[in-house]
Scaffold this motif. Structure first.
Motif, PDB file in Angstrom:
ATOM      1  N   ILE A   1       0.863  -1.178   0.000  1.00  0.00           N
ATOM      2  CA  ILE A   1       0.000   0.000   0.000  1.00  0.00           C
ATOM      3  C   ILE A   1       0.897   1.224   0.000  1.00  0.00           C
ATOM      4  O   ILE A   1       1.799   1.343   0.826  1.00  0.00           O
ATOM      5  N   SER A   2       0.653   2.127  -0.916  1.00  0.00           N
ATOM      6  CA  SER A   2       1.430   3.364  -0.976  1.00  0.00           C
ATOM      7  C   SER A   2       1.192   4.160   0.302  1.00  0.00           C
ATOM      8  O   SER A   2       0.057   4.262   0.760  1.00  0.00           O
ATOM      9  N   PRO A   3       2.252   4.717   0.892  1.00  0.00           N
ATOM     10  CA  PRO A   3       2.079   5.454   2.151  1.00  0.00           C
ATOM     11  C   PRO A   3       1.128   6.649   2.039  1.00  0.00           C
ATOM     12  O   PRO A   3       0.454   6.993   2.994  1.00  0.00           O
ATOM     13  N   ILE A   4       1.074   7.269   0.850  1.00  0.00           N
ATOM     14  CA  ILE A   4       0.167   8.406   0.673  1.00  0.00           C
ATOM     15  C   ILE A   4      -0.414   8.372  -0.738  1.00  0.00           C
ATOM     16  O   ILE A   4       0.310   8.300  -1.722  1.00  0.00           O
ATOM     17  N   PHE A   5      -1.729   8.400  -0.814  1.00  0.00           N
ATOM     18  CA  PHE A   5      -2.417   8.310  -2.097  1.00  0.00           C
ATOM     19  C   PHE A   5      -1.994   9.421  -3.052  1.00  0.00           C
ATOM     20  O   PHE A   5      -1.839   9.188  -4.246  1.00  0.00           O
ATOM     21  N   ASP A   6      -1.786  10.598  -2.528  1.00  0.00           N
ATOM     22  CA  ASP A   6      -1.473  11.771  -3.344  1.00  0.00           C
ATOM     23  C   ASP A   6      -0.234  11.582  -4.210  1.00  0.00           C
ATOM     24  O   ASP A   6      -0.085  12.241  -5.242  1.00  0.00           O
ATOM     25  N   GLU A   7       0.682  10.697  -3.805  1.00  0.00           N
ATOM     26  CA  GLU A   7       1.938  10.484  -4.525  1.00  0.00           C
ATOM     27  C   GLU A   7       2.003   9.149  -5.260  1.00  0.00           C
ATOM     28  O   GLU A   7       2.988   8.866  -5.932  1.00  0.00           O
ATOM     29  N   ALA A   8       0.987   8.319  -5.123  1.00  0.00           N
ATOM     30  CA  ALA A   8       0.997   6.994  -5.762  1.00  0.00           C
ATOM     31  C   ALA A   8       0.986   7.133  -7.282  1.00  0.00           C
ATOM     32  O   ALA A   8       0.364   8.044  -7.831  1.00  0.00           O
ATOM     33  N   ARG A   9       1.661   6.234  -7.942  1.00  0.00           N
ATOM     34  CA  ARG A   9       1.705   6.245  -9.408  1.00  0.00           C
ATOM     35  C   ARG A   9       0.751   5.249 -10.049  1.00  0.00           C
ATOM     36  O   ARG A   9       0.476   5.325 -11.233  1.00  0.00           O
ATOM     37  N   SER A  10       0.265   4.296  -9.239  1.00  0.00           N
ATOM     38  CA  SER A  10      -0.684   3.325  -9.778  1.00  0.00           C
ATOM     39  C   SER A  10      -1.666   2.902  -8.698  1.00  0.00           C
ATOM     40  O   SER A  10      -1.441   3.112  -7.507  1.00  0.00           O
ATOM     41  N   VAL A  11      -2.748   2.308  -9.140  1.00  0.00           N
ATOM     42  CA  VAL A  11      -3.799   1.856  -8.239  1.00  0.00           C
ATOM     43  C   VAL A  11      -4.259   0.477  -8.693  1.00  0.00           C
ATOM     44  O   VAL A  11      -4.355   0.207  -9.892  1.00  0.00           O
ATOM     45  N   THR A  12      -4.472  -0.404  -7.733  1.00  0.00           N
ATOM     46  CA  THR A  12      -5.076  -1.702  -8.016  1.00  0.00           C
ATOM     47  C   THR A  12      -6.562  -1.574  -7.739  1.00  0.00           C
ATOM     48  O   THR A  12      -6.960  -1.099  -6.673  1.00  0.00           O
ATOM     49  N   VAL A  13      -7.369  -1.972  -8.700  1.00  0.00           N
ATOM     50  CA  VAL A  13      -8.820  -1.884  -8.565  1.00  0.00           C
ATOM     51  C   VAL A  13      -9.379  -3.303  -8.616  1.00  0.00           C
ATOM     52  O   VAL A  13      -9.088  -4.067  -9.532  1.00  0.00           O
TER      53      VAL A  13
ATOM     54  N   GLN B   1     -20.135 -10.604  -3.180  1.00  0.00           N
ATOM     55  CA  GLN B   1     -20.478 -11.675  -2.243  1.00  0.00           C
ATOM     56  C   GLN B   1     -19.248 -12.213  -1.514  1.00  0.00           C
ATOM     57  O   GLN B   1     -19.094 -13.412  -1.315  1.00  0.00           O
ATOM     58  N   GLY B   2     -18.338 -11.326  -1.143  1.00  0.00           N
ATOM     59  CA  GLY B   2     -17.156 -11.751  -0.406  1.00  0.00           C
ATOM     60  C   GLY B   2     -16.091 -12.415  -1.250  1.00  0.00           C
ATOM     61  O   GLY B   2     -15.184 -13.057  -0.726  1.00  0.00           O
ATOM     62  N   GLN B   3     -16.168 -12.256  -2.557  1.00  0.00           N
ATOM     63  CA  GLN B   3     -15.187 -12.846  -3.473  1.00  0.00           C
ATOM     64  C   GLN B   3     -14.641 -11.769  -4.396  1.00  0.00           C
ATOM     65  O   GLN B   3     -15.398 -10.917  -4.869  1.00  0.00           O
ATOM     66  N   ILE B   4     -13.349 -11.833  -4.679  1.00  0.00           N
ATOM     67  CA  ILE B   4     -12.754 -10.932  -5.663  1.00  0.00           C
ATOM     68  C   ILE B   4     -13.025 -11.537  -7.033  1.00  0.00           C
ATOM     69  O   ILE B   4     -12.568 -12.635  -7.337  1.00  0.00           O
ATOM     70  N   VAL B   5     -13.798 -10.827  -7.852  1.00  0.00           N
ATOM     71  CA  VAL B   5     -14.149 -11.365  -9.163  1.00  0.00           C
ATOM     72  C   VAL B   5     -13.264 -10.823 -10.279  1.00  0.00           C
ATOM     73  O   VAL B   5     -13.172 -11.434 -11.337  1.00  0.00           O
ATOM     74  N   SER B   6     -12.602  -9.684 -10.033  1.00  0.00           N
ATOM     75  CA  SER B   6     -11.610  -9.199 -10.985  1.00  0.00           C
ATOM     76  C   SER B   6     -10.683  -8.233 -10.270  1.00  0.00           C
ATOM     77  O   SER B   6     -11.046  -7.648  -9.250  1.00  0.00           O
ATOM     78  N   GLN B   7      -9.480  -8.108 -10.838  1.00  0.00           N
ATOM     79  CA  GLN B   7      -8.487  -7.227 -10.238  1.00  0.00           C
ATOM     80  C   GLN B   7      -7.525  -6.780 -11.330  1.00  0.00           C
ATOM     81  O   GLN B   7      -6.988  -7.609 -12.057  1.00  0.00           O
ATOM     82  N   HIS B   8      -7.317  -5.447 -11.438  1.00  0.00           N
ATOM     83  CA  HIS B   8      -6.443  -4.886 -12.462  1.00  0.00           C
ATOM     84  C   HIS B   8      -5.686  -3.692 -11.895  1.00  0.00           C
ATOM     85  O   HIS B   8      -6.166  -3.024 -10.984  1.00  0.00           O
ATOM     86  N   SER B   9      -4.539  -3.401 -12.473  1.00  0.00           N
ATOM     87  CA  SER B   9      -3.758  -2.227 -12.086  1.00  0.00           C
ATOM     88  C   SER B   9      -3.893  -1.155 -13.151  1.00  0.00           C
ATOM     89  O   SER B   9      -3.952  -1.458 -14.348  1.00  0.00           O
ATOM     90  N   TYR B  10      -3.929   0.099 -12.709  1.00  0.00           N
ATOM     91  CA  TYR B  10      -4.059   1.237 -13.603  1.00  0.00           C
ATOM     92  C   TYR B  10      -3.081   2.331 -13.185  1.00  0.00           C
ATOM     93  O   TYR B  10      -2.873   2.549 -11.992  1.00  0.00           O
ATOM     94  N   PRO B  11      -2.517   3.053 -14.147  1.00  0.00           N
ATOM     95  CA  PRO B  11      -1.661   4.196 -13.787  1.00  0.00           C
ATOM     96  C   PRO B  11      -2.532   5.339 -13.285  1.00  0.00           C
ATOM     97  O   PRO B  11      -3.697   5.467 -13.672  1.00  0.00           O
ATOM     98  N   LEU B  12      -1.974   6.144 -12.399  1.00  0.00           N
ATOM     99  CA  LEU B  12      -2.673   7.330 -11.908  1.00  0.00           C
ATOM    100  C   LEU B  12      -2.043   8.575 -12.499  1.00  0.00           C
ATOM    101  O   LEU B  12      -0.821   8.694 -12.558  1.00  0.00           O
ATOM    102  N   SER B  13      -2.880   9.500 -12.910  1.00  0.00           N
ATOM    103  CA  SER B  13      -2.398  10.792 -13.385  1.00  0.00           C
ATOM    104  C   SER B  13      -1.934  11.617 -12.197  1.00  0.00           C
ATOM    105  O   SER B  13      -2.341  11.379 -11.065  1.00  0.00           O
ATOM    106  N   SER B  14      -1.100  12.608 -12.477  1.00  0.00           N
ATOM    107  CA  SER B  14      -0.732  13.515 -11.394  1.00  0.00           C
ATOM    108  C   SER B  14      -1.823  14.572 -11.274  1.00  0.00           C
ATOM    109  O   SER B  14      -2.592  14.807 -12.192  1.00  0.00           O
TER     110      SER B  14
END
Length: 124
Positions: A31-43, A48-61
């Motif tokens: 986990i990035s220590p501060i969201f404001d400076e993170a370069r990517s996010v996992t979504v 129903q208590g299950q992860i059905v999909s997971q992807h990474s995306y770049p974050l804009s500044s």
């Protein structure tokens, strides 16, 4: 993980289930220590208590670009280490629940969040 599962008390569905889109800003696999400076996010989509999909995306500044990105991805919950208060307020105003003071790997945080929102019959 940081403090004792802050999202366990922060999210309650009172026996009903819903699909949630959860975002975690990451640095390497943590986990990035501060969201404001993170370069990517996992979504992740949690159903129903299950992860059905997971992807990474770049974050804009820039704070507004970050919020627009999360909104475009349909994010409802942000799990993060920290975030500046103005940015957290902007997210909350736009309907994104912000849960902070988390640490550890993104996988650990997501797993704990999923477990906390899963129906009792799905818990291990």
């Amino acid at each position: 993980l940081g403090p004792a599962h802050p999202f366990v008390i922060g999210i309650s569905f009172a026996g009903s289930f819903c699909v949630l889109t959860v975002a975690i800003p990451v640095w390497r696999d943590r986990i990035s220590p501060i969201f404001d400076e993170a370069r990517s996010v996992t979504v992740a989509i949690v159903d129903q208590g299950q992860i059905v999909s997971q992807h990474s995306y770049p974050l804009s500044s820039g704070p507004l670009a970050r919020i627009r990105c999360l909104i475009a991805l349909g994010v409802q919950v942000l799990l993060c280490g920290g975030i500046t208060e103005p940015l957290a307020t902007l997210m909350r105003v736009r309907g994104i629940r912000v849960l902070t003071q988390l640490s550890g790997t993104a996988a650990e945080a997501l797993g704990s969040f999923v477990l906390s929102t899963a129906p009792a019959s799905h818990r291990g």
